[in-house]
Design a protein around this motif. Structure first.
Motif, PDB file in Angstrom:
ATOM      1  N   PHE A 222       8.051   9.063   5.601  1.00  0.00           N
ATOM      2  CA  PHE A 222       8.129  10.168   5.953  1.00  0.00           C
ATOM      3  C   PHE A 222       8.528  11.210   4.919  1.00  0.00           C
ATOM      4  CE2 PHE A 222      12.353   8.427   7.641  1.00  0.00           C
ATOM      5  CZ  PHE A 222      13.187   9.525   6.978  1.00  0.00           C
ATOM      6  N   LEU A 223       9.353  10.736   4.030  1.00  0.00           N
ATOM      7  CA  LEU A 223       9.759  11.259   2.937  1.00  0.00           C
ATOM      8  C   LEU A 223       8.656  11.757   1.970  1.00  0.00           C
ATOM      9  CD1 LEU A 223      13.437   9.976   2.167  1.00  0.00           C
ATOM     10  CD2 LEU A 223      12.933  12.220   3.054  1.00  0.00           C
ATOM     11  N   GLY A 224       7.850  10.547   1.991  1.00  0.00           N
ATOM     12  CA  GLY A 224       6.708  10.759   0.789  1.00  0.00           C
ATOM     13  C   GLY A 224       5.436  11.420   1.688  1.00  0.00           C
ATOM     14  N   HIS A 225       5.554  11.766   3.179  1.00  0.00           N
ATOM     15  CA  HIS A 225       4.301  12.277   3.563  1.00  0.00           C
ATOM     16  C   HIS A 225       3.324  11.461   3.549  1.00  0.00           C
ATOM     17  CE1 HIS A 225       6.707  16.305   4.047  1.00  0.00           C
ATOM     18  NE2 HIS A 225       7.204  16.079   2.930  1.00  0.00           N
ATOM     19  N   LYS A 226       3.509  10.145   3.671  1.00  0.00           N
ATOM     20  CA  LYS A 226       2.355   9.337   3.610  1.00  0.00           C
ATOM     21  C   LYS A 226       1.949   8.832   5.108  1.00  0.00           C
ATOM     22  CE  LYS A 226       4.382   7.140  -0.432  1.00  0.00           C
ATOM     23  NZ  LYS A 226       4.740   6.081  -1.284  1.00  0.00           N
TER      24      LYS A 226
ATOM     25  N   GLY B 204       0.630  -1.109   0.117  1.00  0.00           N
ATOM     26  CA  GLY B 204       0.109  -0.236  -0.028  1.00  0.00           C
ATOM     27  C   GLY B 204       0.840   1.168  -0.214  1.00  0.00           C
ATOM     28  N   LEU B 205       1.893   1.211   0.719  1.00  0.00           N
ATOM     29  CA  LEU B 205       2.807   2.391   0.857  1.00  0.00           C
ATOM     30  C   LEU B 205       3.536   2.628  -0.526  1.00  0.00           C
ATOM     31  CD1 LEU B 205       4.162   2.130   4.388  1.00  0.00           C
ATOM     32  CD2 LEU B 205       2.849   3.977   3.598  1.00  0.00           C
ATOM     33  N   ASP B 206       3.846   1.534  -1.265  1.00  0.00           N
ATOM     34  CA  ASP B 206       4.510   1.664  -2.411  1.00  0.00           C
ATOM     35  C   ASP B 206       3.710   2.152  -3.406  1.00  0.00           C
ATOM     36  OD1 ASP B 206       6.958   0.387  -1.501  1.00  0.00           O
ATOM     37  OD2 ASP B 206       6.300  -1.576  -1.974  1.00  0.00           O
ATOM     38  N   VAL B 207       2.336   1.985  -3.605  1.00  0.00           N
ATOM     39  CA  VAL B 207       1.564   2.394  -4.579  1.00  0.00           C
ATOM     40  C   VAL B 207       0.700   3.692  -4.406  1.00  0.00           C
ATOM     41  CG1 VAL B 207       1.370  -0.064  -5.257  1.00  0.00           C
ATOM     42  CG2 VAL B 207      -0.577   0.978  -3.940  1.00  0.00           C
TER      43      VAL B 207
END
Length: 331
Positions: free
Chosen positions: A274-278, A245-248
């Motif tokens: 954290f870098l992707g603000h997810k 889920g985090l990958d997509v």
């Protein structure tokens, strides 16, 4: 009265029919003649001995969170009447913690769930009963509480709105089907996965926008790479599907987790998080107000709960076998 009780914690073969006294309601309680009850993985985990809630010392144990029927008798100060058609909100809350006071109630510090629906009659807290019009089928009503409350609350936690793309791995189970139907009502678009092409065909017929056949997270990641960005992921599987889920999910996207069918533990890439603000958000059930909204959608004809098959009470073990073997779509 008869009940389909767990007499051994060894899977579907551990269900037996037993006789129990018909319950008598106390103050604030009601006895409901159960017309329909639905089962969930929560029940199956108990039956397989994979739950801390029940051990062999608690047997025989009557499970069943979700039920619909008619009020038979009431205790003092109950706010329902004999003859009322109702569906049960299975939430059990303490009523005194800060979340019970200020909401939402499903964050109650002592949150638990009702058990006892797999019987001809059920003793319940009267204030947990939601009115059910005659126009609503009891089996469809019993399918709503756990699966649809859970999916509805996950969509809210993910802040899903019109035109959002929602990814639902393992889309053919109760929560997955509910997520597709409710996301469509919100104006969102859905992508779902399953190992079964036939099941995906059924989901497309009720509103799934994009179907991907397969279960391997790496293959699913490849299938989603380069496609339209995913705004939210509803993960009722847990395990390796959390990192998928985090990958997509897009930058700033949201992954909401409500289950552990594919594994109780997930390993994730913290830097990507954290870098992707997810965001990864946990979610359990919903609120009684959510259930009231869902029943209203059914009454208005905007939502038809997906009931795959019904069984008489004495075939409850067969219903659990179908769930274990992943034979069903929806409830």
């Amino acid at each position: 009265m008869r009940a389909a009780a767990f007499t051994e914690l060894r899977g579907p073969d551990g269900v037996s029919m037993i006789e129990q006294p018909t319950p008598e309601p106390g103050p604030g309680e009601a006895v409901v003649d159960v017309e329909a009850a639905s089962i969930n993985h929560h029940d199956l985990w108990i039956l397989e001995g994979d739950s801390a809630l029940v051990d062999t010392g608690s047997l025989p144990f009557v499970s069943g969170l979700d039920l619909a029927g008619t009020v038979a008798t009431v205790g003092e100060d109950a706010d329902v009447e004999p003859g009322d058609r109702v569906v049960l909100c299975p939430n059990l809350t303490c009523g005194t913690c800060r979340f019970c006071r200020d909401g939402p109630e499903n964050r109650c510090e002592h949150f638990s769930l009702y058990h006892g629906g797999l019987a001809e009659a059920a003793l319940v807290d009267a204030d947990r009963l939601v009115p059910l019009p005659e126009s609503v089928d009891a089996a469809e009503a019993a399918a709503v509480p756990t699966a649809y409350m859970t999916a509805y609350h996950m969509l809210r936690r993910a802040d899903v709105g019109p035109s959002d793309r929602v990814f639902v791995p393992g889309v053919t189970g109760g929560v997955g089907v509910a997520a597709v139907q409710l996301a469509r009502i919100l104006g969102a678009r859905t992508t779902g996965t399953s190992s079964s092409r036939a099941k995906l065909d059924r989901l497309e017929a009720i509103g799934l926008d994009r179907a991907i056949q397969g279960t391997d997270p790496d293959a699913l990641r490849d299938a989603l790479t380069g496609a339209e960005p995913v705004d939210a992921v509803l993960n009722h599987l847990g395990g390796t599907y959390t990192q998928l889920g985090l990958d997509v999910v897009r930058r700033g996207g949201r992954v909401v987790v409500c289950g552990r069918t594919a594994g109780q533990h997930s390993e994730i890439d913290i830097a990507d998080l954290f870098l992707g603000h997810k965001s990864v958000v946990g979610s359990t059930m919903g609120t009684q107000h959510d259930l009231e909204r869902l029943v209203a959608l059914v009454v208005d004809g905007d939502l038809t709960p997906e009931v795959d098959e019904t069984y008489p009470l004495e075939e409850t073990g067969a219903a659990f076998a179908a769930m274990r073997d992943r034979e069903s779509v929806g409830k």
